[in-house]
Motif scaffolding. Structure first.
Motif, PDB file in Angstrom:
ATOM      1  N   GLU A 138       0.816  -1.212   0.000  1.00 22.65           N
ATOM      2  CA  GLU A 138       0.000   0.000   0.000  1.00 22.65           C
ATOM      3  C   GLU A 138       0.851   1.264   0.000  1.00 22.65           C
ATOM      4  O   GLU A 138       0.474   2.280  -0.583  1.00 22.65           O
ATOM      5  CB  GLU A 138      -0.951   0.002   1.201  1.00 22.65           C
ATOM      6  N   ASP A 139       1.998   1.222   0.672  1.00 26.46           N
ATOM      7  CA  ASP A 139       2.823   2.424   0.808  1.00 26.46           C
ATOM      8  C   ASP A 139       3.808   2.623  -0.336  1.00 26.46           C
ATOM      9  O   ASP A 139       4.312   3.731  -0.549  1.00 26.46           O
ATOM     10  CB  ASP A 139       3.594   2.381   2.131  1.00 26.46           C
ATOM     11  N   GLY A 140       4.107   1.546  -1.060  1.00 26.81           N
ATOM     12  CA  GLY A 140       5.074   1.652  -2.144  1.00 26.81           C
ATOM     13  C   GLY A 140       5.481   0.275  -2.632  1.00 26.81           C
ATOM     14  O   GLY A 140       4.748  -0.705  -2.454  1.00 26.81           O
ATOM     15  N   VAL A 141       6.653   0.181  -3.210  1.00 27.41           N
ATOM     16  CA  VAL A 141       7.117  -1.062  -3.828  1.00 27.41           C
ATOM     17  C   VAL A 141       8.530  -1.382  -3.370  1.00 27.41           C
ATOM     18  O   VAL A 141       9.407  -0.506  -3.353  1.00 27.41           O
ATOM     19  CB  VAL A 141       7.108  -0.947  -5.376  1.00 27.41           C
ATOM     20  N   TRP A 142       8.726  -2.634  -2.993  1.00 26.78           N
ATOM     21  CA  TRP A 142      10.083  -3.129  -2.746  1.00 26.78           C
ATOM     22  C   TRP A 142      10.609  -3.718  -4.047  1.00 26.78           C
ATOM     23  O   TRP A 142      10.004  -4.624  -4.617  1.00 26.78           O
ATOM     24  CB  TRP A 142      10.085  -4.198  -1.659  1.00 26.78           C
ATOM     25  N   PHE A 143      11.716  -3.165  -4.523  1.00 32.21           N
ATOM     26  CA  PHE A 143      12.394  -3.692  -5.706  1.00 32.21           C
ATOM     27  C   PHE A 143      13.641  -4.450  -5.264  1.00 32.21           C
ATOM     28  O   PHE A 143      14.287  -4.075  -4.285  1.00 32.21           O
ATOM     29  CB  PHE A 143      12.856  -2.558  -6.626  1.00 32.21           C
ATOM     30  N   LYS A 144      13.959  -5.474  -6.020  1.00 33.43           N
ATOM     31  CA  LYS A 144      15.274  -6.090  -5.876  1.00 33.43           C
ATOM     32  C   LYS A 144      16.061  -5.679  -7.118  1.00 33.43           C
ATOM     33  O   LYS A 144      15.654  -5.954  -8.244  1.00 33.43           O
ATOM     34  CB  LYS A 144      15.168  -7.613  -5.794  1.00 33.43           C
ATOM     35  N   SER A 145      17.167  -4.977  -6.925  1.00 36.94           N
ATOM     36  CA  SER A 145      17.958  -4.491  -8.053  1.00 36.94           C
ATOM     37  C   SER A 145      18.297  -5.633  -9.005  1.00 36.94           C
ATOM     38  O   SER A 145      18.807  -6.669  -8.572  1.00 36.94           O
ATOM     39  CB  SER A 145      19.249  -3.829  -7.555  1.00 36.94           C
ATOM     40  N   LYS A 151      17.959  -4.856  -2.042  1.00 39.18           N
ATOM     41  CA  LYS A 151      16.552  -4.496  -1.879  1.00 39.18           C
ATOM     42  C   LYS A 151      16.410  -2.980  -1.767  1.00 39.18           C
ATOM     43  O   LYS A 151      17.138  -2.339  -1.012  1.00 39.18           O
ATOM     44  CB  LYS A 151      15.970  -5.174  -0.638  1.00 39.18           C
ATOM     45  N   ILE A 152      15.467  -2.438  -2.519  1.00 35.16           N
ATOM     46  CA  ILE A 152      15.263  -0.986  -2.581  1.00 35.16           C
ATOM     47  C   ILE A 152      13.773  -0.705  -2.440  1.00 35.16           C
ATOM     48  O   ILE A 152      12.954  -1.367  -3.081  1.00 35.16           O
ATOM     49  CB  ILE A 152      15.752  -0.425  -3.934  1.00 35.16           C
ATOM     50  N   PHE A 153      13.432   0.287  -1.634  1.00 35.35           N
ATOM     51  CA  PHE A 153      12.029   0.666  -1.470  1.00 35.35           C
ATOM     52  C   PHE A 153      11.764   1.955  -2.230  1.00 35.35           C
ATOM     53  O   PHE A 153      12.513   2.924  -2.124  1.00 35.35           O
ATOM     54  CB  PHE A 153      11.694   0.882   0.009  1.00 35.35           C
ATOM     55  N   MET A 154      10.697   1.956  -3.044  1.00 30.84           N
ATOM     56  CA  MET A 154      10.288   3.175  -3.727  1.00 30.84           C
ATOM     57  C   MET A 154       8.838   3.479  -3.389  1.00 30.84           C
ATOM     58  O   MET A 154       7.960   2.631  -3.542  1.00 30.84           O
ATOM     59  CB  MET A 154      10.452   3.075  -5.245  1.00 30.84           C
ATOM     60  N   SER A 155       8.617   4.685  -2.908  1.00 28.96           N
ATOM     61  CA  SER A 155       7.283   5.180  -2.598  1.00 28.96           C
ATOM     62  C   SER A 155       7.025   6.395  -3.477  1.00 28.96           C
ATOM     63  O   SER A 155       7.931   6.864  -4.181  1.00 28.96           O
ATOM     64  CB  SER A 155       7.212   5.582  -1.126  1.00 28.96           C
ATOM     65  N   PRO A 156       5.825   6.949  -3.458  1.00 31.95           N
ATOM     66  CA  PRO A 156       5.590   8.186  -4.199  1.00 31.95           C
ATOM     67  C   PRO A 156       6.565   9.295  -3.826  1.00 31.95           C
ATOM     68  O   PRO A 156       7.081  10.001  -4.703  1.00 31.95           O
ATOM     69  CB  PRO A 156       4.157   8.551  -3.813  1.00 31.95           C
ATOM     70  N   GLU A 157       6.838   9.422  -2.520  1.00 32.42           N
ATOM     71  CA  GLU A 157       7.758  10.473  -2.060  1.00 32.42           C
ATOM     72  C   GLU A 157       9.183  10.213  -2.536  1.00 32.42           C
ATOM     73  O   GLU A 157       9.884  11.139  -2.966  1.00 32.42           O
ATOM     74  CB  GLU A 157       7.713  10.574  -0.537  1.00 32.42           C
TER      75      GLU A 157
END
Length: 414
Positions: A138-145, A151-157
């Motif tokens: 709900e808050d964003g997306v966890w990406f694995k490079s 592991k990287i987290f991307m949210s709207p902010e």
């Protein structure tokens, strides 16, 4: 707040949603409709900035996800922003990273792409699998490079902060693009997140723009991204909701075939406010996309397909696409297309480019990419001219019949 983007409509084509105009940005004016060159990693592959300009390109679109991994947004910011970093002084766009939710998530290793309705190798689309490099919350997306596995987290902010550091003229709000195979429940869930994320993007974007204002730096613009797959009510709902917010323009996301463009864009573009620009994300892999997109209200496009296809020896001509590696071109001493005025066609023959590909020479990719990029950009430029002089339908019919053949072209001429 003061705006960094001005959009003026000049002409409209009666009976259609087509229009010509201009988008004025801090780094120049884009005459619309226009094709924006795909420059994922702050480069249009195989081309120098001077070569990009020679194709007639008015702008370049880069990808936030890829640039956050390398060289990183911090390095681009230290360089003075993307324009200085890549020596490109014309307008720039950045995608948000939202497409990677799709390509590294549900589509990853399933043989699904942005132009396909089918899943190769599997009869059922899993909700999640160990192969996926993106997990949506709900808050964003966890990406694995896909490079390091980190592991990287991307949210709207986070997306907004990254895009403002990169410093393009026009950003896209962070959204969730669903697979062509997604069910209605999943599409609704993704759309709800896209709308919530868009509001968060807009709030963060305005705060960051205020900081630019205080520092006397150029302001940046934000486009919301309309989603909703092929569901009319959801597309209209998305366009209505986002259209009521104070965005500078709108990206239209999705995964559909050219023949679906009229229907989807009619839903969206008859609902969106008319006085703001509309960008069709990731479309332009074939000429039908361009004609149909413009006819149904699109102002700008982007797609990496022209240069990707060029690197694989697939070249556009006004009589269809050819594979320049084929043996029939080994002794063909004519240009790729006699009616093309690009640098490649003015100076080289099919035989020479055939030789470069067969010899695995780097120059093959450069010359082929110059041609394909020029072909697509010039086609949209000529579409714009045909709107201005009232010959759009004649030009559309002539072009598509020459390119696809009279029979195949009919499905785009209805």
């Amino acid at each position: 707040m003061e705006k960094s983007l001005t959009f003026n409509i000049h002409t409209r084509l009666k009976g259609t949603l087509a229009r010509t105009g201009e988008i004025i940005t801090p780094h120049g004016t884009i005459k619309t409709p226009a094709y924006i060159a795909g420059g994922t990693n702050a480069t249009v592959k195989a081309l120098t900035p001077e070569q990009i300009l020679s194709t007639g390109a008015q702008g370049v679109l880069a990808n936030t996800y890829h640039l956050m991994l390398r060289p990183t947004a911090d390095i681009i910011q230290k360089a003075g922003g993307i324009h200085k970093f890549m020596n490109w002084q014309a307008p720039t766009f950045t995608d948000s990273g939202g497409f990677q939710v799709f390509s590294l998530g549900m589509a990853y290793k399933k043989g699904i792409d942005a132009t396909s309705h089918t899943e190769k190798g599997s009869s059922k689309l899993a909700q999640h699998s160990k192969d996926q490099l993106a997990k949506v919350g709900e808050d964003g997306v966890w990406f694995k490079s896909h490079i390091s596995g980190e592991k990287i987290f991307m949210s709207p902010e986070v997306s907004m902060e990254l895009q403002h550091k990169i410093g393009a003229d026009i950003h896209m709000a962070f959204d969730e693009l669903t697979s062509p195979l997604a069910g209605r429940e999943q599409i609704i869930s993704a759309l709800n997140k896209t709308h919530k994320w868009a509001e968060r993007c807009l709030e963060c974007h305005n705060k960051l723009n205020h900081q630019h204002l205080v520092k006397n730096e150029p302001l940046q613009s934000l486009f919301a991204v309309v989603q909703g797959a092929r569901e009319e009510d959801l597309r209209r709902k998305s366009a209505s909701f986002l259209g009521s917010k104070d965005f500078d323009g709108y990206g239209i996301g999705g995964v559909f075939q050219p023949e679906e463009i009229p229907e989807v864009l009619t839903w969206v573009n008859t609902t969106l406010p008319e006085n703001k620009p509309r960008h069709l994300l990731g479309m332009g892999a074939q000429p039908a996309d361009l004609f149909l997109g413009v006819e149904y209200g699109i102002d700008t496009f982007d797609c990496v397909a022209p240069t990707r296809q060029a690197r694989n020896a697939a070249l556009f001509t006004y009589h269809g696409r050819i594979n320049i590696k084929n043996a029939q071109y080994k002794e063909d001493f004519t240009p790729i297309d006699k009616d093309c005025h690009c640098y490649t066609c003015q100076n080289f023959t099919k035989a020479y480019i055939n030789h470069l590909f067969r010899a695995d020479e780097i120059l093959a990719s450069t010359l082929a990419s110059i041609h394909n990029e020029y072909f697509v950009i010039n086609t949209v430029d000529r579409i714009r001219e045909s709107l201005e002089n009232g010959t759009f339908f004649e030009y559309k019919k002539e072009f598509l019949e020459n390119y696809y053949g009279k029979e195949k072209a009919q499905k785009y001429l209805k």
